[in-house]
Design an enzyme around this catalytic site. Structure first.
Site, PDB file in Angstrom:
ATOM      1  N   CYS A   1      58.644  -1.696  32.580  1.00 41.15           N
ATOM      2  CA  CYS A   1      59.804  -1.217  33.317  1.00 41.15           C
ATOM      3  C   CYS A   1      59.389   0.020  34.098  1.00 41.15           C
ATOM      4  O   CYS A   1      58.823   0.949  33.526  1.00 41.15           O
ATOM      5  CB  CYS A   1      60.925  -0.866  32.334  1.00 41.15           C
ATOM      6  SG  CYS A   1      62.318  -0.020  33.108  1.00 41.15           S
TER       7      CYS A   1
ATOM      8  N   CYS B   1      61.501   3.253  32.636  1.00 47.02           N
ATOM      9  CA  CYS B   1      61.286   3.877  31.318  1.00 47.02           C
ATOM     10  C   CYS B   1      59.948   3.530  30.691  1.00 47.02           C
ATOM     11  O   CYS B   1      59.588   4.098  29.653  1.00 47.02           O
ATOM     12  CB  CYS B   1      62.418   3.509  30.359  1.00 47.02           C
ATOM     13  SG  CYS B   1      62.300   1.843  29.647  1.00 47.02           S
TER      14      CYS B   1
ATOM     15  N   CYS C   1      66.576  -4.079  31.905  1.00 48.29           N
ATOM     16  CA  CYS C   1      65.741  -3.550  30.825  1.00 48.29           C
ATOM     17  C   CYS C   1      66.635  -3.295  29.620  1.00 48.29           C
ATOM     18  O   CYS C   1      67.669  -2.635  29.729  1.00 48.29           O
ATOM     19  CB  CYS C   1      65.081  -2.259  31.292  1.00 48.29           C
ATOM     20  SG  CYS C   1      64.194  -1.394  29.955  1.00 48.29           S
TER      21      CYS C   1
ATOM     22  N   CYS D   1      66.619   0.889  28.919  1.00 53.37           N
ATOM     23  CA  CYS D   1      67.225   1.907  29.789  1.00 53.37           C
ATOM     24  C   CYS D   1      68.280   1.334  30.710  1.00 53.37           C
ATOM     25  O   CYS D   1      68.852   2.057  31.505  1.00 53.37           O
ATOM     26  CB  CYS D   1      66.143   2.625  30.601  1.00 53.37           C
ATOM     27  SG  CYS D   1      65.430   1.631  31.920  1.00 53.37           S
TER      28      CYS D   1
ATOM     29  N   CYS E   1      63.349 -13.779  37.986  1.00 56.63           N
ATOM     30  CA  CYS E   1      63.061 -13.397  39.375  1.00 56.63           C
ATOM     31  C   CYS E   1      63.224 -11.878  39.448  1.00 56.63           C
ATOM     32  O   CYS E   1      64.338 -11.370  39.355  1.00 56.63           O
ATOM     33  CB  CYS E   1      64.047 -14.129  40.281  1.00 56.63           C
ATOM     34  SG  CYS E   1      63.836 -13.810  42.016  1.00 56.63           S
TER      35      CYS E   1
HETATM   36 ZN   LIG Z   1      63.561   0.473  31.201  1.00 55.83          ZN
END
Ligand SMILES: [Zn+2]
Length: 134
Positions: free
Chosen positions: A51, A54, A99, A102, A123
């Site tokens: 991510c 984060c 995510c 976060c 995607c």
């Molecule tokens: Zn994250």
């Protein structure tokens, strides 16, 4: 780089100073980068995609495949790292992916298209992820 839970921004203003304007628009305002413009569309490098907000590990390069849709596509996520939310914007019923840690926007997930044996296409915006090569 992975943030500790105590380091995670708690307000959108805190996110805004950490991210570039383009990253903020995609990750925190559920924006979409233009098709075929992201840095990871055709990437074949082995590694793990984190991510970008984060640092949580989200996708393995082993699950990346060529969907020719213009965005990086993965047929599976690392278990428990991606959450799915029904998205009825733009007059369509889609499933948004974020995510799990976060709550930043990643993209959308589609099923039943027959691209791979797993029959799933995550995607994902290149701006939402960062590749850590193996
Ligand atoms: Zn994250």
């Amino acid at each position: 780089m992975s943030l500790e839970d105590t380091e995670l921004p708690r307000t959108e203003d805190e996110w805004r100073v950490r991210l570039t304007p383009e990253e903020f628009r995609v990750l925190r305002e559920a924006g979409t980068e233009r098709a075929f413009t992201g840095e990871y569309v055709d990437t074949k490098t082995q590694g793990v995609y984190h991510c970008r907000a984060c640092g949580l590990e989200l996708f393995s390069s082993d699950t990346k495949f060529d969907s020719h849709c213009g965005w990086p596509s993965f047929d599976d996520a690392i278990p428990g790292r991606v959450k799915e939310i029904e998205d009825r914007s733009l007059g369509m019923s889609r499933t948004e992916i974020r995510c799990a840690r976060c709550d930043s926007h990643l993209g959308h997930v589609f099923r039943g298209e027959g691209f791979t044996a797993n029959d799933t296409r995550h995607c994902v915006n290149s701006l939402s992820i960062r590749l850590e090569p193996r």
